[in-house]
Scaffold this active site. Structure first.
Site, mmCIF file in Angstrom:
data_model
loop_
_atom_site.group_PDB
_atom_site.id
_atom_site.type_symbol
_atom_site.label_atom_id
_atom_site.label_comp_id
_atom_site.label_asym_id
_atom_site.label_seq_id
_atom_site.Cartn_x
_atom_site.Cartn_y
_atom_site.Cartn_z
ATOM 1 N N GLU A 204 24.900 -7.985 2.431
ATOM 2 C CA GLU A 204 24.467 -9.086 0.982
ATOM 3 C C GLU A 204 23.247 -8.164 0.497
ATOM 4 O O GLU A 204 22.312 -8.138 1.197
ATOM 5 C CB GLU A 204 24.374 -10.426 1.612
ATOM 6 C CG GLU A 204 23.944 -11.187 0.572
ATOM 7 C CD GLU A 204 24.180 -12.657 0.545
ATOM 8 O OE1 GLU A 204 24.714 -13.238 1.563
ATOM 9 O OE2 GLU A 204 23.783 -13.500 -0.187
ATOM 10 N N ASP B 134 28.730 -21.198 4.638
ATOM 11 C CA ASP B 134 27.761 -22.496 4.608
ATOM 12 C C ASP B 134 27.079 -22.313 3.170
ATOM 13 O O ASP B 134 26.377 -23.328 3.036
ATOM 14 C CB ASP B 134 26.913 -22.202 5.538
ATOM 15 C CG ASP B 134 26.216 -20.828 5.684
ATOM 16 O OD1 ASP B 134 26.032 -20.241 4.637
ATOM 17 O OD2 ASP B 134 24.963 -20.940 6.474
#
Ligand code: KIV
Length: 275
Positions: free
Chosen positions: A193, A54
């Site tokens: 992440e 996204d």
């Protein structure tokens, strides 16, 4: 009898192939792809997983954050990427609030993504109870799930933009717990992440599914980068973890500048480029 010629069958990378690489030296290579053109190029370059992230919202559409990205937009990009990606496993990011509200909604929305795009896997951000409930429901109906922990961009308003996560002992322990919970709920891999390399190594050792790092050091089972960042196309984004493998923003500007000069100077089109 007429002979039918068909293109050689391509052996697709499967969820099982990726899982089998946990803890091996065969690192899993992941990049984003948002359309058929770059999907084909990254597939031809031999990536294992193409991720319709996204991040398309911030990187290509110019949104401030991925929160603005809709399910229909992800389906459009995933279907386009599918037309280019023939061999790599195709993973699609589920947008903000399409999987947290209820397990039923998660199954309906993720089912739409798989049915309407031909992708194989969905990726969900977070490791709390709402997300693990969705992962359990999805995997129980046969929808493979990749998790995403650490800095989760859909929560940037709560976490702070691009902030490294898991720096203190408590936060690192929560990350480990969430990774275990995702594995327990049936996720087959998890993105880590922006977390310290030592914490990512610890999480990687604590679970038996592959970890895919971005800004999470070298101990992860694989690595992911956003393609326009890797290519130097998105040249305004300069985080510490990013290594650029090309400087395509300069190439684009130079090529378009030269084209403009040729048009203005009457050098294009010349006889070689005319009928
Ligand atoms: O949206 C995305 O591109 C991602 C990667 C950064 C992992 O989630």
């Amino acid at each position: 009898m007429s002979s039918v010629s068909s293109a050689p069958a391509v052996k697709r990378v499967s969820v099982r192939d990726i899982r089998a690489r946990k803890g091996t030296s065969d690192k899993i290579v992941v990049v984003t792809a948002y359309d058929a053109l770059f999907g084909r190029l990254v597939d031809e370059a031999g990536v294992d997983i193409a991720l319709v992230g996204d991040s398309v919202g911030t990187v290509l559409a110019g949104y401030e954050s991925t929160i603005s990205v809709t399910l229909d937009q992800m389906i459009y990009h995933a279907a386009a990427a599918r037309r280019g990606v023939k061999r790599a496993l195709l993973v699609v990011d589920m947008p903000f609030l399409t999987y947290q509200v209820s397990a039923e909604q998660a199954v309906t929305n993720c089912g739409r993504v798989l049915q309407e795009t031909g992708a194989e896997v969905v990726k969900l951000e977070g490791g709390g109870p709402e997300v693990t409930r969705a992962v359990r429901a999805l995997t129980s109906v046969g929808i493979p799930v990749m998790g995403h922990l650490g800095y989760t961009p859909q929560s940037e308003n709560a976490l702070g933009r691009h902030r490294v996560q898991g720096r203190d002992d408590r936060a690192a322990a929560t990350l480990r717990d969430h990774a275990r919970a995702l594995e327990d709920a049936g996720a087959f891999s998890v993105v880590l992440e922006l977390i310290p390399a030592a914490v990512a190594a610890d999480v990687t050792a604590a679970i038996s599914i592959p970890t895919i790092g971005i800004g999470a050091g070298a101990a992860c089972d694989g690595q992911v980068l956003v393609l326009p960042d890797l290519l130097g196309l998105n040249d305004q984004f300069t985080p510490k973890f990013l290594k650029r493998y090309a400087t395509l923003a300069d190439d684009v500007r130079n090529a378009v500048r030269q084209y403009g000069e040729d048009v203005r100077g009457g050098r294009y089109p010349d006889d070689d480029h005319s009928f």
